[in-house]
Design a protein around this motif. Structure first.
Motif, PDB file in Angstrom:
ATOM      1  N   GLN A  40       1.722 -12.706   1.302  1.00  0.00           N
ATOM      2  CA  GLN A  40       1.706 -12.514   2.750  1.00  0.00           C
ATOM      3  C   GLN A  40       3.102 -12.449   3.367  1.00  0.00           C
ATOM      4  OE1 GLN A  40      -0.646 -15.711   4.315  1.00  0.00           O
ATOM      5  NE2 GLN A  40       0.673 -17.322   3.527  1.00  0.00           N
ATOM      6  N   ALA A  41       4.123 -12.914   2.647  1.00  0.00           N
ATOM      7  CA  ALA A  41       5.487 -12.831   3.176  1.00  0.00           C
ATOM      8  C   ALA A  41       6.123 -11.473   2.930  1.00  0.00           C
ATOM      9  CB  ALA A  41       6.356 -13.921   2.562  1.00  0.00           C
ATOM     10  N   ALA A  42       5.541 -10.683   2.025  1.00  0.00           N
ATOM     11  CA  ALA A  42       6.130  -9.389   1.665  1.00  0.00           C
ATOM     12  C   ALA A  42       5.769  -8.323   2.702  1.00  0.00           C
ATOM     13  CB  ALA A  42       5.651  -8.964   0.292  1.00  0.00           C
ATOM     14  N   ALA A  43       6.747  -7.494   3.051  1.00  0.00           N
ATOM     15  CA  ALA A  43       6.520  -6.427   4.026  1.00  0.00           C
ATOM     16  C   ALA A  43       5.984  -5.160   3.383  1.00  0.00           C
ATOM     17  CB  ALA A  43       7.811  -6.116   4.774  1.00  0.00           C
ATOM     18  N   ASP A  44       6.252  -4.967   2.097  1.00  0.00           N
ATOM     19  CA  ASP A  44       5.853  -3.747   1.401  1.00  0.00           C
ATOM     20  C   ASP A  44       5.245  -4.089   0.048  1.00  0.00           C
ATOM     21  OD1 ASP A  44       7.148  -1.896   3.349  1.00  0.00           O
ATOM     22  OD2 ASP A  44       8.953  -2.860   2.597  1.00  0.00           O
ATOM     23  N   SER A  45       4.312  -3.266  -0.371  1.00  0.00           N
ATOM     24  CA  SER A  45       3.711  -3.387  -1.695  1.00  0.00           C
ATOM     25  C   SER A  45       4.064  -2.146  -2.505  1.00  0.00           C
ATOM     26  CB  SER A  45       2.185  -3.517  -1.586  1.00  0.00           C
ATOM     27  OG  SER A  45       1.598  -3.561  -2.868  1.00  0.00           O
ATOM     28  N   HIS A  46       4.482  -2.348  -3.744  1.00  0.00           N
ATOM     29  CA  HIS A  46       4.891  -1.214  -4.569  1.00  0.00           C
ATOM     30  C   HIS A  46       4.198  -1.263  -5.927  1.00  0.00           C
ATOM     31  CE1 HIS A  46       8.006   0.226  -1.831  1.00  0.00           C
ATOM     32  NE2 HIS A  46       8.292  -1.051  -1.617  1.00  0.00           N
ATOM     33  N   GLY A  47       4.088  -0.072  -6.535  1.00  0.00           N
ATOM     34  CA  GLY A  47       3.509   0.022  -7.865  1.00  0.00           C
ATOM     35  C   GLY A  47       2.008   0.168  -7.885  1.00  0.00           C
ATOM     36  N   PHE A  48       1.372   0.246  -6.722  1.00  0.00           N
ATOM     37  CA  PHE A  48      -0.078   0.409  -6.631  1.00  0.00           C
ATOM     38  C   PHE A  48      -0.353   1.866  -6.276  1.00  0.00           C
ATOM     39  CE2 PHE A  48      -4.108  -1.288  -4.279  1.00  0.00           C
ATOM     40  CZ  PHE A  48      -4.907  -0.685  -5.231  1.00  0.00           C
ATOM     41  N   LEU A  49      -0.943   2.586  -7.206  1.00  0.00           N
ATOM     42  CA  LEU A  49      -1.148   4.017  -7.058  1.00  0.00           C
ATOM     43  C   LEU A  49      -1.855   4.348  -5.743  1.00  0.00           C
ATOM     44  CD1 LEU A  49      -0.672   6.650  -8.675  1.00  0.00           C
ATOM     45  CD2 LEU A  49      -3.017   6.414  -9.523  1.00  0.00           C
ATOM     46  N   SER A  50      -1.300   5.297  -5.002  1.00  0.00           N
ATOM     47  CA  SER A  50      -1.764   5.793  -3.687  1.00  0.00           C
ATOM     48  C   SER A  50      -1.396   4.864  -2.539  1.00  0.00           C
ATOM     49  CB  SER A  50      -3.278   6.072  -3.654  1.00  0.00           C
ATOM     50  OG  SER A  50      -4.032   4.901  -3.394  1.00  0.00           O
ATOM     51  N   GLN A  51      -0.873   3.673  -2.839  1.00  0.00           N
ATOM     52  CA  GLN A  51      -0.508   2.729  -1.785  1.00  0.00           C
ATOM     53  C   GLN A  51       0.954   2.283  -1.896  1.00  0.00           C
ATOM     54  OE1 GLN A  51      -2.495   1.784   0.723  1.00  0.00           O
ATOM     55  NE2 GLN A  51      -4.207   3.009  -0.027  1.00  0.00           N
ATOM     56  N   ASP A  52       1.762   3.043  -2.630  1.00  0.00           N
ATOM     57  CA  ASP A  52       3.146   2.641  -2.860  1.00  0.00           C
ATOM     58  C   ASP A  52       3.916   2.587  -1.552  1.00  0.00           C
ATOM     59  OD1 ASP A  52       5.242   1.968  -4.722  1.00  0.00           O
ATOM     60  OD2 ASP A  52       6.127   3.913  -4.280  1.00  0.00           O
ATOM     61  N   ALA A  57      -0.632  -6.330   3.899  1.00  0.00           N
ATOM     62  CA  ALA A  57      -1.652  -6.811   4.827  1.00  0.00           C
ATOM     63  C   ALA A  57      -2.581  -5.681   5.240  1.00  0.00           C
ATOM     64  CB  ALA A  57      -0.991  -7.434   6.057  1.00  0.00           C
ATOM     65  N   GLU A  58      -2.033  -4.480   5.393  1.00  0.00           N
ATOM     66  CA  GLU A  58      -2.851  -3.332   5.764  1.00  0.00           C
ATOM     67  C   GLU A  58      -3.765  -2.928   4.616  1.00  0.00           C
ATOM     68  OE1 GLU A  58      -4.659  -0.702   8.084  1.00  0.00           O
ATOM     69  OE2 GLU A  58      -3.164  -2.177   8.742  1.00  0.00           O
ATOM     70  N   ILE A  59      -3.272  -3.011   3.384  1.00  0.00           N
ATOM     71  CA  ILE A  59      -4.129  -2.741   2.225  1.00  0.00           C
ATOM     72  C   ILE A  59      -5.324  -3.690   2.245  1.00  0.00           C
ATOM     73  CG2 ILE A  59      -4.271  -2.760  -0.293  1.00  0.00           C
ATOM     74  CD1 ILE A  59      -1.300  -2.061  -0.366  1.00  0.00           C
ATOM     75  N   ALA A  60      -5.066  -4.960   2.499  1.00  0.00           N
ATOM     76  CA  ALA A  60      -6.144  -5.953   2.529  1.00  0.00           C
ATOM     77  C   ALA A  60      -7.113  -5.693   3.676  1.00  0.00           C
ATOM     78  CB  ALA A  60      -5.547  -7.354   2.630  1.00  0.00           C
ATOM     79  N   ARG A  61      -6.586  -5.348   4.858  1.00  0.00           N
ATOM     80  CA  ARG A  61      -7.460  -5.078   6.012  1.00  0.00           C
ATOM     81  C   ARG A  61      -8.356  -3.876   5.743  1.00  0.00           C
ATOM     82  NH1 ARG A  61      -2.927  -6.747   9.134  1.00  0.00           N
ATOM     83  NH2 ARG A  61      -2.091  -4.631   9.174  1.00  0.00           N
ATOM     84  N   THR A  62      -7.780  -2.827   5.199  1.00  0.00           N
ATOM     85  CA  THR A  62      -8.569  -1.626   4.912  1.00  0.00           C
ATOM     86  C   THR A  62      -9.657  -1.927   3.892  1.00  0.00           C
ATOM     87  OG1 THR A  62      -6.689  -0.183   5.384  1.00  0.00           O
ATOM     88  CG2 THR A  62      -8.456   0.743   4.058  1.00  0.00           C
ATOM     89  N   ALA A  63      -9.307  -2.657   2.853  1.00  0.00           N
ATOM     90  CA  ALA A  63     -10.289  -3.008   1.825  1.00  0.00           C
ATOM     91  C   ALA A  63     -11.433  -3.814   2.420  1.00  0.00           C
ATOM     92  CB  ALA A  63      -9.614  -3.793   0.708  1.00  0.00           C
ATOM     93  N   PRO A 271       0.874 -10.615 -16.607  1.00  0.00           N
ATOM     94  CA  PRO A 271       1.670 -10.828 -15.400  1.00  0.00           C
ATOM     95  C   PRO A 271       0.881 -10.508 -14.132  1.00  0.00           C
ATOM     96  CG  PRO A 271       2.281  -8.760 -16.426  1.00  0.00           C
ATOM     97  CD  PRO A 271       1.321  -9.420 -17.369  1.00  0.00           C
ATOM     98  N   HIS A 272       1.547 -10.646 -12.994  1.00  0.00           N
ATOM     99  CA  HIS A 272       0.882 -10.548 -11.705  1.00  0.00           C
ATOM    100  C   HIS A 272       1.408  -9.383 -10.880  1.00  0.00           C
ATOM    101  CE1 HIS A 272       0.601 -15.210 -12.127  1.00  0.00           C
ATOM    102  NE2 HIS A 272      -0.337 -14.596 -12.837  1.00  0.00           N
ATOM    103  N   SER A 273       0.493  -8.628 -10.288  1.00  0.00           N
ATOM    104  CA  SER A 273       0.831  -7.600  -9.308  1.00  0.00           C
ATOM    105  C   SER A 273      -0.459  -7.205  -8.607  1.00  0.00           C
ATOM    106  CB  SER A 273       1.476  -6.366  -9.964  1.00  0.00           C
ATOM    107  OG  SER A 273       0.506  -5.602 -10.661  1.00  0.00           O
ATOM    108  N   VAL A 274      -0.338  -6.498  -7.495  1.00  0.00           N
ATOM    109  CA  VAL A 274      -1.525  -6.068  -6.761  1.00  0.00           C
ATOM    110  C   VAL A 274      -2.374  -5.142  -7.622  1.00  0.00           C
ATOM    111  CG1 VAL A 274      -2.353  -4.763  -4.762  1.00  0.00           C
ATOM    112  CG2 VAL A 274      -0.454  -6.357  -4.497  1.00  0.00           C
ATOM    113  N   SER A 275      -1.750  -4.165  -8.269  1.00  0.00           N
ATOM    114  CA  SER A 275      -2.521  -3.198  -9.049  1.00  0.00           C
ATOM    115  C   SER A 275      -3.245  -3.868 -10.215  1.00  0.00           C
ATOM    116  CB  SER A 275      -1.614  -2.072  -9.549  1.00  0.00           C
ATOM    117  OG  SER A 275      -0.520  -2.585 -10.273  1.00  0.00           O
TER     118      SER A 275
END
Length: 298
Positions: A40-52, A57-63, A271-275
């Motif tokens: 939640q402290a991160a402003a950007d998410s990277h490495g997630f295909l189509s959402q780079d 927070a917007e990814i979570a809201r949309t989901a 390891p850990h990442s959104v994707s």
């Protein structure tokens, strides 16, 4: 009290990915979510295909919006306090919404991060102090990168990060390097700094105990992880040690040591990442569905 097919504890990326598989099979799913995403402290998410580059927070809201279009989903904003029961007869108690029952449980609770004890590191976590170079390394533009030692795994982190910039490995009295490790780091172009860290200031300025200030585009460290709630331990789920702490032990189909209790996301893999969390959740949701169709599955 009606019984759901599945209660998912944790409504972040892994939990929602699992829920999507289940509600598309028209199963009754309850998500209990405390609203505490790890990133939640991160402003950007990277490495997630189509959402780079998207706002996590917007990814979570949309989901969540997409999930709530399915009529068999129920979402409760609350803290899950306790869980008990056996396969086909579980119950989960919450802080404010009462107790719910389900045939299966999925723990997607995420993990807590224990950071090195350094003044200034906590408020920069997810902003200029990171754990995953694949998520945040590119944006440092091949600049100066500091790796703060915390656990033996930090050596691997320092060896990897020259792919993204000029690396200084800050030992901070946390680990000792043997001759082989030191030689390999030097061969990778890593500078080794043995002076302890006094504090972190500014964007990513490391002030050393001798007064020197080292400025970096970003810092990396390996946090120690543990399940973010004790619910799994209450249920009797086995834990396993990892190079970065503890996680829930699961089978290939994401079932814990307790029959009917499954786990996915950061609490059940590394390891850990959104994707990776999304993929893990999708797999867990499909496998749970199989156990609801065939009694011998799982």
């Amino acid at each position: 009290m009606s019984t759901h097919d599945v209660i998912i504890v944790g409504g972040s990326y892994a939990g929602m990915a699992a829920a999507l598989q289940l509600v598309r099979a028209r199963r009754r799913v309850l998500i209990i979510d405390a609203g505490k995403r790890r990133n939640q402290a991160a402003a950007d998410s990277h490495g997630f295909l189509s959402q780079d580059g998207a706002d996590p927070a917007e990814i979570a809201r949309t989901a969540r919006q997409q999930l709530q279009a399915y009529p068999t989903l129920t979402w409760v904003e609350d803290v899950a306090l306790d869980a008990s029961g056996t396969r086909d007869a579980f119950s989960v108690a919450t802080a404010a919404s009462g107790t719910f029952s389900a045939r299966r449980l999925l723990l997607a609770t995420g993990v807590s991060d224990e950071l090195p004890s350094i003044d200034g590191i906590g408020e920069r976590w997810g902003k200029s102090v990171f754990h995953c170079p694949y998520c945040h390394g590119y944006e440092l533009d091949q600049g100066e990168i500091g790796v703060i030692a915390a656990v033996p795994m930090s050596i691997h982190q320092a060896q990897l990060l020259p792919e993204w910039g000029n690396v200084t490995f800050l030992l901070n009295e946390a680990i000792e390097l043997d001759a082989a490790a030191r030689e390999e780091l030097v061969a990778r172009g890593v500078r080794i700094e043995a002076t302890p860290i006094a504090r972190i200031e500014g964007h990513a300025d490391v002030v050393l105990a001798d007064g020197r200030r080292l400025s970096f585009a970003g810092l990396f460290t390996a946090s120690l992880n543990a399940p973010s709630t004790p619910i799994a331990q209450t249920l009797g789920c086995a834990l396993m040690e990892t190079p970065l702490g503890t996680q829930l032990q699961t089978s290939e189909v994401k079932e814990t040591s307790v029959e009917g209790v499954f786990a996915c996301g950061d609490v059940a893999r590394m390891p850990h990442s959104v994707s990776l969390a999304v993929a893990d959740g999708a797999w867990a949701g499909a496998q749970i569905h199989r156990t609801l169709v065939w009694a011998t599955a799982g």
